[in-house]
Design a protein around this motif. Structure first.
Motif, PDB file in Angstrom:
ATOM      1  N   VAL A 202      -8.005  -1.250   0.268  1.00  0.00           N
ATOM      2  CA  VAL A 202      -7.911  -0.484   1.524  1.00  0.00           C
ATOM      3  C   VAL A 202      -8.742  -1.163   2.613  1.00  0.00           C
ATOM      4  CG1 VAL A 202      -8.482   1.703   2.649  1.00  0.00           C
ATOM      5  CG2 VAL A 202      -7.416   1.728   0.405  1.00  0.00           C
TER       6      VAL A 202
ATOM      7  N   PHE B   9       0.837  -1.205   0.000  1.00  0.00           N
ATOM      8  CA  PHE B   9       0.000   0.000   0.000  1.00  0.00           C
ATOM      9  C   PHE B   9       0.875   1.260   0.000  1.00  0.00           C
ATOM     10  CE2 PHE B   9      -1.579   3.283   2.984  1.00  0.00           C
ATOM     11  CZ  PHE B   9      -2.490   3.881   2.125  1.00  0.00           C
TER      12      PHE B   9
ATOM     13  N   GLN C 196      -9.018  -0.415  -5.641  1.00  0.00           N
ATOM     14  CA  GLN C 196      -8.164   0.084  -4.551  1.00  0.00           C
ATOM     15  C   GLN C 196      -8.976   0.261  -3.261  1.00  0.00           C
ATOM     16  OE1 GLN C 196      -5.632   3.424  -5.590  1.00  0.00           O
ATOM     17  NE2 GLN C 196      -5.085   2.475  -7.530  1.00  0.00           N
TER      18      GLN C 196
END
Ligand code: HEM
Length: 193
Positions: free
Chosen positions: A114, A89, A110
């Motif tokens: 996350v 990340f 994404q």
């Protein structure tokens, strides 16, 4: 402490050191390395899922040896998964965000990544003897977060294209189905006793 434990610990310290050093050498090449860190994270995540599955199917002989070995070091492997994911990340997006701020739009894959990382965080923070003792039964409940995390990783990788869906998404989905099936299998056996 046995030598395997020492090696795992040394590897974990190395991961942290690499991340800290990288903060001072921020450049585009880190993105390439960041993709590798993502690959390693998901591969080790798959490995971490194996001992639980083998245990629930009560395997014997060689498979049982593999199960016992992985079970013994599962906590270290879990920390390694998180560290690789966090480095992934940071190098793919985190350092950009620190340098230039949040982007105006974030691709869906994404967002899934996350959320997966966020779910892995409490597991990472409680991967120590103190938490296992303090949390008691809740520690096991907390660790069921690995299932939604695996699902989010199916989405994170598959939303990047068919090749990633086949290389990462499909194996993750298969492992998730086997994990869920092994749970059902165990509860059926317990009920029939
Ligand atoms: C548990 C957390 C995560 C895991 C295990 C993971 C795993 C992966 C994997 C296996 C790939 C494919 C790598 C390749 O072969 O190139 C990938 C790609 C990618 N991930 Fe993640 N990821 C996670 C979280 C995140 C997060 C939080 C972000 C950033 C918001 C992110 C951003 C990316 C990007 C940008 C790519 C595309 C790489 C490329 O262009 O090839 N990932 N991830």
């Amino acid at each position: 402490m046995n030598s395997h434990k020492k090696h795992f610990q040394a590897f974990i310290y190395l991961q942290v050191l690499v991340l800290i050093v990288s903060l001072f050498f921020y450049n585009y090449d880190l993105k390439l390395a960041g993709a590798f860190s993502g690959k390693f994270s998901i591969w080790v995540f798959w490995i971490v899922a194996i001992p639980g599955i083998l245990q629930r199917f009560r395997v014997k002989n060689k498979l049982q040896k593999i199960q016992l070995f992985l079970m013994k070091y599962r906590r270290y492997l879990g920390i390694i998964v998180f560290n690789f994911a966090f480095i992934h990340f940071m190098w793919m997006r985190g350092l950009d965000i620190i340098a230039t701020g949040l982007p105006s739009s974030i691709p869906l894959y994404q967002v899934f990544g996350v959320i997966a990382l966020v779910l892995l965080t409490p597991l990472f923070l409680t991967s120590n003897n103190y938490s296992v003792k303090k949390l008691g039964k809740f520690w096991k409940t907390l660790h069921t977060l690995v299932y939604p995390t695996m699902f989010l990783l199916v989405l994170h990788t598959s939303f990047q294209g068919l090749d990633y869906a086949l290389i990462y998404g499909l194996p993750s989905a298969i492992i998730l189905v086997i994990q869920i099936y092994s749970h059902i299998y165990v509860s059926k056996i317990q009920k029939s006793k």
